[in-house]
Design an enzyme around this catalytic site. Structure first.
Site, PDB file in Angstrom:
ATOM      1  N   CYS A 213      77.417 -28.905 -50.858  1.00 51.10           N
ATOM      2  CA  CYS A 213      76.340 -28.210 -50.140  1.00 51.10           C
ATOM      3  C   CYS A 213      76.822 -26.921 -49.481  1.00 51.10           C
ATOM      4  CB  CYS A 213      75.692 -29.144 -49.120  1.00 51.10           C
ATOM      5  SG  CYS A 213      76.754 -29.684 -47.757  1.00 51.10           S
ATOM      6  N   HIS A 268      75.475 -31.502 -43.468  1.00 52.82           N
ATOM      7  CA  HIS A 268      74.774 -31.044 -44.664  1.00 52.82           C
ATOM      8  C   HIS A 268      74.065 -29.731 -44.347  1.00 52.82           C
ATOM      9  CE1 HIS A 268      73.014 -31.321 -48.603  1.00 52.82           C
ATOM     10  NE2 HIS A 268      71.785 -31.257 -48.118  1.00 52.82           N
ATOM     11  N   HIS A 280      69.406 -26.885 -52.227  1.00 50.76           N
ATOM     12  CA  HIS A 280      70.636 -27.501 -51.732  1.00 50.76           C
ATOM     13  C   HIS A 280      71.316 -28.312 -52.821  1.00 50.76           C
ATOM     14  CE1 HIS A 280      68.964 -31.728 -50.552  1.00 50.76           C
ATOM     15  NE2 HIS A 280      68.253 -31.225 -51.527  1.00 50.76           N
TER      16      HIS A 280
END
Length: 327
Positions: A213, A268, A280
């Site tokens: 990510c 994240h 993402h």
């Protein structure tokens, strides 16, 4: 100066971190696609759970060697820092271990002012000695071979570069020449990012062979001249804080989960595209995707929004490296 001498080198957490299945990624040349094809769901997950791989480094990226070590299999390793990947783990750059065979002493790695940058998802470096060619990742930076000639003739179909592997050429339409730049806009970030839709997630991935990510957003922002830290927990400490309900396209969304001690941490990050959409690299064994935030589990985990593009001057970047969050 020491540079990376393979298309993509893994930065490992220790010389003992690689497993037998990881051997194709450790040589020179690095057989990255062969390595990835051998990994199943379980062995991919172990890269994360067992904290084996830290990040990845692209061809001709400068590194600083801190120490050398020979492992139990008689392989030479170098503990290095990567100045181009900022990290709270070491103020000099991201720390970790690279096989010595994947490093080379070079006269000079490319400086930004003279860099040819791969802007295609992948590009083939061709014309090397003995007819060799090499598949390169998005955002690989190489030294322009003849700045006066090449920059003057921007219509040429080939761009010649000097690399640690020797002189070679790249297709003109796959690279960005010195003096060229992409606009620092949310539209640019979306255009670049959507080219990786469906690419399989790779823990610590920082190349177009596989991203995690933070590696994805780190690379996308670098492509428009904004140098973010490498990891999500450091990225959230930069940029301008924005209220979640005031998010705009081009902002970064951060999400939190409990860590091993139960403390909530930002683990994240996603690029907000506007209209409730985010791009993402979700998690291990998933693929890069564009999805809606509303109604997803991510909506309840959203903990911070950070801005790096100046909303008052479209195309202008806020200097992320100099603005800590909260100032």
């Amino acid at each position: 100066m020491t540079c990376v001498a393979v298309a993509v080198a893994g930065l490992w957490t220790s010389p003992e971190a690689p497993r037998a299945i990881d051997v194709p990624a450790l040589g020179n040349p690095a057989q990255l696609e062969r390595w990835l094809s051998r990994l199943d769901d379980e062995t991919r997950l172990a890269l994360c759970k067992e904290k084996r791989l830290a990040t990845q480094v692209l061809l001709d990226t400068p590194v600083e060697i801190l120490e050398r070590h020979r492992d139990g299999h008689d392989n030479d390793w170098c503990r290095v820092v990567i100045p181009s990947q900022r990290s709270s783990l070491d103020e000099r750059g991201y720390p970790g271990w690279i096989p010595a065979a994947q490093l080379v002493e070079a006269e000079g790695c490319p400086a930004d002012a003279e860099s040819v940058v791969v802007m295609a998802p992948i590009a083939w470096l061709q014309g090397l000695s003995q007819g060799r060619s090499l598949k390169l990742s998005f955002l690989t930076r190489l030294k322009l071979a003849d700045p006066v000639t090449e920059v003057a003739d921007r219509r040429a179909s080939r761009v010649w570069v000097e690399t640690s592997l020797g002189r070679g050429w790249l297709p003109r339409d796959s690279v960005q020449l010195p003096g060229e730049s992409l606009p620092s806009t949310a539209a640019t970030l979306e255009t670049l990012g959507r080219r990786f839709d469906g690419l399989r997630y790779l823990w610590a991935g920082n190349s177009s062979f596989g991203y995690d990510c933070s590696g994805l957003v780190h690379s996308l922002f670098a492509a428009i001249g904004i140098r973010l830290p490498r990891d999500a927990h450091d990225q959230v400490e930069t940029g301008l804080p924005v209220a979640p309900d005031e998010r705009q396209a081009g902002d970064l969304l951060f999400f939190e989960k409990p860590n091993d001690t139960g403390r909530l941490v930002a683990d994240h990050v996603a690029l907000y595209l506007g209209d409730d959409r985010m791009l993402h690299a979700p998690t291990n064994n998933a693929r890069i995707e564009c999805r809606r935030l509303s109604g997803s589990r991510y909506e309840t985990q959203l903990c911070a929004v950070r801005r790096y593009l100046d909303p008052g001057d479209p195309g202008t970047a806020i200097p992320a490296g100099t603005i800590p969050a909260g100032t």
